[in-house]
Design a protein around this motif. Structure first.
Motif, mmCIF file in Angstrom:
data_model
loop_
_atom_site.group_PDB
_atom_site.id
_atom_site.type_symbol
_atom_site.label_atom_id
_atom_site.label_comp_id
_atom_site.label_asym_id
_atom_site.label_seq_id
_atom_site.Cartn_x
_atom_site.Cartn_y
_atom_site.Cartn_z
ATOM 1 N N PHE A 49 0.758 -1.086 0.032
ATOM 2 C CA PHE A 49 -0.056 -0.078 0.157
ATOM 3 C C PHE A 49 0.918 1.215 0.184
ATOM 4 O O PHE A 49 0.701 2.150 -0.828
ATOM 5 N N ARG A 50 1.899 1.295 0.780
ATOM 6 C CA ARG A 50 2.846 2.449 0.783
ATOM 7 C C ARG A 50 3.458 2.719 -0.618
ATOM 8 O O ARG A 50 3.661 3.897 -1.166
ATOM 9 N N ILE A 51 4.058 1.605 -1.084
ATOM 10 C CA ILE A 51 4.776 1.855 -2.324
ATOM 11 C C ILE A 51 4.140 2.085 -3.543
ATOM 12 O O ILE A 51 4.352 2.994 -4.164
ATOM 13 N N THR A 52 2.692 1.717 -3.572
ATOM 14 C CA THR A 52 1.779 1.999 -4.700
ATOM 15 C C THR A 52 1.083 3.343 -4.232
ATOM 16 O O THR A 52 0.570 3.973 -5.304
ATOM 17 N N GLY A 53 1.335 3.921 -3.087
ATOM 18 C CA GLY A 53 0.723 5.239 -2.929
ATOM 19 C C GLY A 53 -0.879 5.422 -2.441
ATOM 20 O O GLY A 53 -1.272 6.577 -2.280
ATOM 21 N N VAL A 54 -1.326 4.117 -2.015
ATOM 22 C CA VAL A 54 -2.802 4.342 -2.093
ATOM 23 C C VAL A 54 -3.064 4.264 -0.604
ATOM 24 O O VAL A 54 -4.091 4.788 -0.121
ATOM 25 N N THR A 55 -2.153 4.777 0.343
ATOM 26 C CA THR A 55 -2.246 5.243 1.608
ATOM 27 C C THR A 55 -2.872 6.532 1.724
ATOM 28 O O THR A 55 -3.311 6.876 2.670
ATOM 29 N N ASP A 56 -2.554 7.211 0.505
ATOM 30 C CA ASP A 56 -2.970 8.753 0.484
ATOM 31 C C ASP A 56 -4.276 8.751 -0.107
ATOM 32 O O ASP A 56 -4.974 9.888 -0.215
ATOM 33 N N VAL A 57 -5.010 7.453 -0.538
ATOM 34 C CA VAL A 57 -6.316 7.687 -1.196
ATOM 35 C C VAL A 57 -7.232 7.028 -0.409
ATOM 36 O O VAL A 57 -8.488 7.429 -0.308
ATOM 37 N N LEU A 58 -6.876 5.898 0.421
ATOM 38 C CA LEU A 58 -7.897 4.974 0.873
ATOM 39 C C LEU A 58 -8.040 5.492 2.473
ATOM 40 O O LEU A 58 -6.974 6.016 2.937
ATOM 41 N N VAL A 59 -9.005 5.089 3.004
ATOM 42 C CA VAL A 59 -9.297 5.261 4.511
ATOM 43 C C VAL A 59 -8.834 3.993 4.954
ATOM 44 O O VAL A 59 -9.127 3.215 5.041
ATOM 45 N N LEU A 60 -7.827 4.197 5.810
ATOM 46 C CA LEU A 60 -7.276 3.167 6.608
ATOM 47 C C LEU A 60 -7.379 3.404 8.181
ATOM 48 O O LEU A 60 -6.831 4.377 8.718
ATOM 49 N N ALA A 87 -11.916 12.620 3.041
ATOM 50 C CA ALA A 87 -13.002 12.629 2.229
ATOM 51 C C ALA A 87 -13.178 11.061 1.596
ATOM 52 O O ALA A 87 -11.889 10.661 0.905
ATOM 53 N N PRO A 88 -14.025 10.394 1.489
ATOM 54 C CA PRO A 88 -14.027 8.859 1.159
ATOM 55 C C PRO A 88 -14.553 9.135 -0.410
ATOM 56 O O PRO A 88 -14.542 8.165 -1.158
ATOM 57 N N TRP A 89 -14.712 10.320 -0.749
ATOM 58 C CA TRP A 89 -15.296 10.492 -2.127
ATOM 59 C C TRP A 89 -15.134 12.034 -2.628
ATOM 60 O O TRP A 89 -14.630 12.692 -1.715
ATOM 61 N N PRO A 90 -14.902 12.555 -3.935
ATOM 62 C CA PRO A 90 -14.603 13.812 -4.255
ATOM 63 C C PRO A 90 -15.568 14.717 -3.892
ATOM 64 O O PRO A 90 -16.918 14.051 -4.056
ATOM 65 N N SER A 91 -15.549 15.980 -3.423
ATOM 66 C CA SER A 91 -16.574 16.645 -3.115
ATOM 67 C C SER A 91 -15.953 18.136 -3.268
ATOM 68 O O SER A 91 -14.898 18.416 -2.881
ATOM 69 N N GLN A 99 -4.290 11.375 4.051
ATOM 70 C CA GLN A 99 -4.721 10.331 4.816
ATOM 71 C C GLN A 99 -3.509 9.925 5.772
ATOM 72 O O GLN A 99 -2.286 9.901 5.415
ATOM 73 N N GLN A 100 -3.581 9.799 7.041
ATOM 74 C CA GLN A 100 -2.754 9.285 7.974
ATOM 75 C C GLN A 100 -2.812 8.016 8.193
ATOM 76 O O GLN A 100 -3.784 7.402 8.542
ATOM 77 N N ARG A 101 -1.885 7.199 8.106
ATOM 78 C CA ARG A 101 -1.756 5.679 8.332
ATOM 79 C C ARG A 101 -1.702 5.434 9.764
ATOM 80 O O ARG A 101 -1.106 6.349 10.632
#
Length: 104
Positions: A49-60, A87-91, A99-101
């Motif tokens: 998740f960290r390498i692919t950058g999804v930690t900045d997109v997903l709610v963890l 935000a869980p969706w664009p607004s 996102q904070q891990r």
């Protein structure tokens, strides 16, 4: 209604899981439904998740109970995003909050 995906017992993750998670995230965004991942803290999963950058997109969240609180907080808020929630969706009404891990 939102979705909580509990990954706390997952010991291995690859592009198949990543694809599934990102597709589910996109579907939830399109439907304006929160999507939260709980417990993706094991080193292999967290690294993917960290390498692919999804930690900045997903709610963890670290735990399932934290994840349920995040979903309820988002759904119960009068606005699309509670003041302390990413935000869980664009607004157009809410700025993007990074996102904070939650995993240690």
């Amino acid at each position: 209604m939102g979705t909580l995906l509990d990954l706390s017992d997952l010991t291995f993750a690859d592009s198949t899981l990543l694809n599934l998670v990102l597709r589910a995230h996109a579907e939830h965004r399109a439907a304006l439904r929160p999507f939260v991942l709980a417990g993706p803290c094991r080193s292999g999963v967290q690294r993917l998740f960290r390498i692919t950058g999804v930690t900045d997109v997903l709610v963890l969240t670290a735990t399932r109970s934290d994840g349920m609180r995040r979903i309820h907080g988002i759904l119960d808020a009068n606005s699309p995003v509670a003041p302390d929630e990413p935000a869980p969706w664009p607004s157009s009404h809410a700025p993007h909050r990074p996102q904070q891990r939650q995993c240690t």
